[in-house]
Design an enzyme around this catalytic site. Structure first.
Site, PDB file in Angstrom:
ATOM      1  N   GLU A  83       0.827  -1.204   0.000  1.00 13.38           N
ATOM      2  CA  GLU A  83       0.000   0.000   0.000  1.00 13.38           C
ATOM      3  C   GLU A  83       0.864   1.258   0.000  1.00 13.38           C
ATOM      4  O   GLU A  83       0.561   2.241  -0.704  1.00 13.38           O
ATOM      5  CB  GLU A  83      -0.916   0.023   1.231  1.00 13.38           C
ATOM      6  N   ARG A 219      10.609 -27.485  -4.494  1.00 16.80           N
ATOM      7  CA  ARG A 219      11.540 -27.455  -3.362  1.00 16.80           C
ATOM      8  C   ARG A 219      12.107 -26.052  -3.175  1.00 16.80           C
ATOM      9  O   ARG A 219      12.238 -25.565  -2.049  1.00 16.80           O
ATOM     10  CB  ARG A 219      12.708 -28.410  -3.611  1.00 16.80           C
ATOM     11  N   GLU A 302      10.251 -34.755   2.285  1.00 18.76           N
ATOM     12  CA  GLU A 302      10.772 -35.623   1.229  1.00 18.76           C
ATOM     13  C   GLU A 302      11.091 -37.014   1.751  1.00 18.76           C
ATOM     14  O   GLU A 302      11.545 -37.853   1.007  1.00 18.76           O
ATOM     15  CB  GLU A 302      12.057 -35.020   0.652  1.00 18.76           C
TER      16      GLU A 302
END
Length: 369
Positions: A83, A219, A302
């Site tokens: 803003e 990733r 993972e």
């Protein structure tokens, strides 16, 4: 930038705007004009950094005729918020404070607190902005309630406009700040019959090059990659984010190893490509709390079926990335093990909100229903 804009357009067409339902009251602009402004603000937000403590926010300032007269986005912690950038960009065009009827359209509720920068709600008031439209509400204890500050100053405020699009785009930051823990993405790649490896343990490669490139790109958007000690010992992965040509993405997430077993220092996960920490615990909640304390807001899992199953069993997964390869392997090396489901009524049902072909492989992105 090209990848970010592509991601935005894919997102926008996947989460349709809901029009003709907003109580606009005395707003000067039509819903169609505000949709145009918010769409542009969402696109601008992606110019900001995906990592760090602050969210990606975009803002536009619109004239009474619907023209976008200024734009802004957040460049990262310590810099002007969206803003404020938009206000500063408009100062060269109009007298300040602004006296004409102007509408600020922002992807996140203007903040209400002083941190490294001042409160955006107050900046909008001081600039003379007469109307403010925002999409997602700010979940912060200190930063929220900017909308009420604006209303108390006589500014016309409309909240929740195109909230679905903004909340989806901001889902990592919003979820992490609401839950006070990192957003958890769980990824696995399997054959069509749900096997993550052949019976001898080999798994390179179930999926093709396009799917693997997609994994590495995703990733790079995370702040930490987590695997269990079993996966690190068995597969010796590097746990980095690499481009298709083998080079490394600029952002390399923190590598997190979870588990109590000792590890050899010559494993690839300990090389100098990224920072690595070993959390010698099986306490998942404690591990997430430690990562949150380090400022980590997005963890990419993972690490093998045991770690994946524990996160799922504890209902700690916020988003699933499931890569399905058109092969059949059979056997018992499945992607998930015991997740606490003993009969079909206890099944963990998912909502798929994106699907994409990557070469011959299918990517499904889902969340719990």
């Amino acid at each position: 930038m090209g990848e970010e804009l592509w991601a935005f357009r894919a997102l926008y067409f996947r989460v349709p705007a809901v029009l003709c339902s907003y109580p606009l009251g005395d707003f000067l602009l039509s819903e169609q004009a505000l949709e145009k402004g918010m769409t542009r603000a969402l696109e601008l937000a992606l110019r900001g950094p995906a990592h760090g403590v602050n969210p990606q926010v975009g803002a536009v300032i619109m004239a009474a005729n619907g023209e976008i007269v200024s734009e802004g986005w957040h460049l990262g912690a310590g810099t002007d918020h969206a803003e404020v950038m938009a206000i500063k960009n408009l100062r060269a065009k109009l007298p300040y404070p602004f006296t004409s009827e102007l509408t600020a359209v922002v992807t996140l509720e203007p903040c209400n607190h002083t941190g490294r920068t001042g409160p955006c709600a107050q900046a909008l008031i001081e600039a003379g902005i007469s109307n403010v439209v925002y999409a997602a509400s700010d979940p912060g204890d200190a930063s929220s309630n900017g909308a009420q500050t604006l209303r108390d100053a006589g500014v016309e405020v409309l909240g929740g406009f195109m909230a679905a699009q903004s909340e989806h785009q901001l889902r990592v930051w919003l979820t992490a700040n609401k839950k006070k823990r990192p957003f958890v993405t769980l990824k696995w790649a399997t054959s069509l019959d749900g096997r993550a490896a052949a019976n001898d343990g080999s798994s390179q490669w179930i999926t093709g090059e396009e799917a693997r490139a997609d994994v590495h790109y995703r990733r790079s958007l995370a702040e930490a990659i987590l695997a269990g000690t079993g996966t690190v010992i068995a597969d010796n992965p590097e746990l980095t984010a690499r481009k298709p040509d083998g080079s490394y993405y600029e952002n390399q997430p923190l590598r997190v190893i979870l588990g109590e077993r000792d590890l050899d220092s010559d494993l690839r996960v300990f090389n100098d490509r990224a920072e690595t920490i070993h959390l010698k615990t099986r306490n998942i909640h404690g591990a997430l709390a430690e990562l949150w304390a380090r400022g980590i807001k997005h963890v990419f899992i993972e690490g093998g079926p045991e770690v994946a199953s524990w996160f799922e069993r504890l209902d700690l997964v916020d988003e699933y990335l499931i890569y399905l390869a058109p092969v059949l392997l059979g056997g018992d090396r499945v992607a998930l093990r015991d997740i606490g489901v003993s009969n079909i009524s206890q099944a963990h049902r998912l909502e798929i909100f994106e699907q994409k072909l990557l070469g011959n492989d299918l990517l499904l992105i889902a969340r719990r229903s």
